[in-house]
Design a protein around this motif. Structure first.
Motif, PDB file in Angstrom:
ATOM      1  N   SER A  21      36.738  51.797  42.083  1.00 52.28           N
ATOM      2  CA  SER A  21      38.060  51.255  42.398  1.00 52.28           C
ATOM      3  C   SER A  21      38.999  52.367  42.864  1.00 52.28           C
ATOM      4  O   SER A  21      39.727  52.213  43.840  1.00 52.28           O
ATOM      5  CB  SER A  21      38.634  50.541  41.174  1.00 52.28           C
ATOM      6  OG  SER A  21      39.857  49.942  41.477  1.00 52.28           O
ATOM      7  N   TYR A  22      38.968  53.513  42.177  1.00 53.56           N
ATOM      8  CA  TYR A  22      39.802  54.654  42.577  1.00 53.56           C
ATOM      9  C   TYR A  22      39.442  55.138  43.982  1.00 53.56           C
ATOM     10  O   TYR A  22      40.319  55.430  44.800  1.00 53.56           O
ATOM     11  CB  TYR A  22      39.643  55.824  41.600  1.00 53.56           C
ATOM     12  CG  TYR A  22      40.171  55.610  40.216  1.00 53.56           C
ATOM     13  CD1 TYR A  22      41.212  54.723  39.952  1.00 53.56           C
ATOM     14  CD2 TYR A  22      39.628  56.296  39.142  1.00 53.56           C
ATOM     15  CE1 TYR A  22      41.695  54.538  38.664  1.00 53.56           C
ATOM     16  CE2 TYR A  22      40.103  56.120  37.848  1.00 53.56           C
ATOM     17  CZ  TYR A  22      41.133  55.244  37.624  1.00 53.56           C
ATOM     18  OH  TYR A  22      41.606  55.066  36.351  1.00 53.56           O
TER      19      TYR A  22
ATOM     20  N   THR B  39      38.002  53.442  46.387  1.00 52.53           N
ATOM     21  CA  THR B  39      38.428  52.421  47.349  1.00 52.53           C
ATOM     22  C   THR B  39      39.927  52.525  47.620  1.00 52.53           C
ATOM     23  O   THR B  39      40.359  52.505  48.777  1.00 52.53           O
ATOM     24  CB  THR B  39      38.084  51.009  46.834  1.00 52.53           C
ATOM     25  OG1 THR B  39      36.689  50.936  46.593  1.00 52.53           O
ATOM     26  CG2 THR B  39      38.486  49.944  47.835  1.00 52.53           C
ATOM     27  N   VAL B  40      40.711  52.651  46.565  1.00 52.44           N
ATOM     28  CA  VAL B  40      42.162  52.787  46.727  1.00 52.44           C
ATOM     29  C   VAL B  40      42.495  54.031  47.545  1.00 52.44           C
ATOM     30  O   VAL B  40      43.329  53.992  48.452  1.00 52.44           O
ATOM     31  CB  VAL B  40      42.869  52.831  45.349  1.00 52.44           C
ATOM     32  CG1 VAL B  40      44.314  53.281  45.478  1.00 52.44           C
ATOM     33  CG2 VAL B  40      42.787  51.487  44.676  1.00 52.44           C
TER      34      VAL B  40
ATOM     35  N   ARG C 271      34.372  41.843  43.020  1.00 59.87           N
ATOM     36  CA  ARG C 271      33.640  42.712  43.963  1.00 59.87           C
ATOM     37  C   ARG C 271      33.420  42.024  45.299  1.00 59.87           C
ATOM     38  O   ARG C 271      33.538  42.643  46.346  1.00 59.87           O
ATOM     39  CB  ARG C 271      32.315  43.155  43.369  1.00 59.87           C
ATOM     40  CG  ARG C 271      32.509  44.187  42.289  1.00 59.87           C
ATOM     41  CD  ARG C 271      31.208  44.679  41.760  1.00 59.87           C
ATOM     42  NE  ARG C 271      31.484  45.550  40.633  1.00 59.87           N
ATOM     43  CZ  ARG C 271      30.760  46.585  40.319  1.00 59.87           C
ATOM     44  NH1 ARG C 271      29.710  46.891  41.037  1.00 59.87           N
ATOM     45  NH2 ARG C 271      31.079  47.321  39.287  1.00 59.87           N
TER      46      ARG C 271
ATOM     47  N   LEU D 183      36.787  41.960  47.071  1.00 57.78           N
ATOM     48  CA  LEU D 183      37.088  43.290  47.602  1.00 57.78           C
ATOM     49  C   LEU D 183      36.253  43.596  48.834  1.00 57.78           C
ATOM     50  O   LEU D 183      36.771  44.114  49.832  1.00 57.78           O
ATOM     51  CB  LEU D 183      36.864  44.364  46.539  1.00 57.78           C
ATOM     52  CG  LEU D 183      38.003  44.568  45.562  1.00 57.78           C
ATOM     53  CD1 LEU D 183      37.549  45.409  44.377  1.00 57.78           C
ATOM     54  CD2 LEU D 183      39.184  45.220  46.246  1.00 57.78           C
TER      55      LEU D 183
ATOM     56  N   LEU E 118      43.900  44.058  49.323  1.00 54.28           N
ATOM     57  CA  LEU E 118      43.111  45.125  48.706  1.00 54.28           C
ATOM     58  C   LEU E 118      43.875  45.804  47.576  1.00 54.28           C
ATOM     59  O   LEU E 118      43.306  46.099  46.524  1.00 54.28           O
ATOM     60  CB  LEU E 118      42.688  46.151  49.760  1.00 54.28           C
ATOM     61  CG  LEU E 118      41.586  45.681  50.700  1.00 54.28           C
ATOM     62  CD1 LEU E 118      41.454  46.623  51.883  1.00 54.28           C
ATOM     63  CD2 LEU E 118      40.269  45.557  49.948  1.00 54.28           C
TER      64      LEU E 118
ATOM     65  N   ASN F 228      42.474  45.557  43.847  1.00 47.49           N
ATOM     66  CA  ASN F 228      42.095  46.798  43.170  1.00 47.49           C
ATOM     67  C   ASN F 228      42.863  46.991  41.875  1.00 47.49           C
ATOM     68  O   ASN F 228      42.293  47.390  40.860  1.00 47.49           O
ATOM     69  CB  ASN F 228      42.299  48.006  44.091  1.00 47.49           C
ATOM     70  CG  ASN F 228      41.047  48.340  44.846  1.00 47.49           C
ATOM     71  OD1 ASN F 228      39.988  48.492  44.264  1.00 47.49           O
ATOM     72  ND2 ASN F 228      41.175  48.450  46.148  1.00 47.49           N
TER      73      ASN F 228
ATOM     74  N   GLN G 155      41.618  44.452  39.369  1.00 50.26           N
ATOM     75  CA  GLN G 155      40.297  44.823  38.871  1.00 50.26           C
ATOM     76  C   GLN G 155      40.389  45.997  37.900  1.00 50.26           C
ATOM     77  O   GLN G 155      39.713  46.011  36.879  1.00 50.26           O
ATOM     78  CB  GLN G 155      39.366  45.165  40.025  1.00 50.26           C
ATOM     79  CG  GLN G 155      37.947  45.440  39.559  1.00 50.26           C
ATOM     80  CD  GLN G 155      37.017  45.754  40.693  1.00 50.26           C
ATOM     81  OE1 GLN G 155      37.424  46.314  41.705  1.00 50.26           O
ATOM     82  NE2 GLN G 155      35.758  45.393  40.535  1.00 50.26           N
ATOM     83  N   ALA G 156      41.231  46.969  38.202  1.00 49.19           N
ATOM     84  CA  ALA G 156      41.404  48.108  37.297  1.00 49.19           C
ATOM     85  C   ALA G 156      41.926  47.650  35.941  1.00 49.19           C
ATOM     86  O   ALA G 156      41.460  48.114  34.895  1.00 49.19           O
ATOM     87  CB  ALA G 156      42.354  49.139  37.914  1.00 49.19           C
TER      88      ALA G 156
END
Length: 184
Positions: A17-18, A20-21, A77, A80, A118, A122, A125-126
Motif C-alpha cells: 500500500s505504501y 502504491t501510494v 486489491r 485498487l 486510489l 489506499n 485499505q491501510a
C-alpha cells in the motif's frame, strides 16, 4: 505488543500500500507540475489552462464518496488494481490525444477520479489492514472536506477570465514560457 505493531505497520499488505501510494502520488505530482505546460504548448490560453487543470481536483473530490462507500476489505486489491489500470491509461492517454479539447477534458476527468479513488482505497485499505473496521464509510466523506473548498473555488475562475469570444485555444499556438526560456 511492539512486535505485533511492527508486523501490522510493516507487513506485506501495508508495504505494498505504501509503495502504491508513493508511485501514484509521484505520478500525480509530476502531472500537476507538467500539465499546465502541456496545455500551454498545445496553444490553450491561460483561462482554459486554469479551468481544465482544476478539473483534476474536482474529480478527486467527486470520487471520494462513491469509492469510499463501495470499499470492502475483501475486494480492495481488485478495486485498487482496476483503478491503477484506469489511472495508468488516463495518464498515458495525454501522449496520444494531441490538442483536442474534448479528449483532454475527458482524460482529465477520468484521471482526477482515478487518483481520488486510489487515494481513498489506499487509505481505507491501510486502516483495514491495521485494524480499522469501518474504514470505507468513514473515508467516504472525511478526506473530501479540505480539497472541496480549493477545487470548487478554482473551477469558475478560468471561464471568468476567458476572452470575450470564449476561445480556449489560441488561433496560432504560442511558444510557452518554458520554450521561450530555453530558446526553442
Amino acid at each position: 505488543m511492539i512486535r505485533g505493531l511492527r508486523e501490522e505497520l510493516l507487513g506485506r499488505g501495508i508495504v505494498l500500500s505504501y509503495v502504491t501510494v508513493m508511485l501514484v502520488t509521484t505520478t500525480e505530482g509530476t502531472m500537476n507540475l507538467l500539465f499546465p505546460l502541456y496545455l500551454d504548448q498545445r496553444g490553450y490560453v491561460l483561462a482554459g489552462i486554469g479551468t481544465i487543470a482544476s478539473l483534476f481536483a474536482v474529480m478527486q473530490l467527486a470520487s471520494r464518496v462513491p469509492v469510499g462507500a463501495a470499499y470492502h476489505a475483501s475486494t480492495a486489491r481488485r478495486q485498487l488494481a482496476a483503478w491503477l489500470v484506469v489511472f495508468a491509461l488516463s495518464t498515458t492517454g495525454y501522449a496520444i490525444v494531441g490538442a483536442s479539447l474534448p479528449f483532454i477534458i475527458a482524460l482529465t476527468l477520468v484521471h482526477g477520479f482515478a487518483f481520488g479513488a486510489l487515494g481513498t482505497l489506499n487509505l481505507a485499505q491501510a486502516i483495514s489492514i491495521t485494524g480499522g473496521r469501518t474504514a470505507g464509510p468513514v473515508l467516504a466523506g472525511s478526506p473530501a472536506a479540505p480539497p472541496a473548498r480549493v477545487a470548487l473555488r478554482a473551477l469558475p475562475r478560468g471561464p471568468a477570465a476567458a476572452p470575450a469570444d470564449g476561445e480556449w485555444v489560441a488561433e496560432e499556438p504560442p511558444k510557452g514560457p518554458v520554450a521561450q526560456t530555453v530558446g526553442a
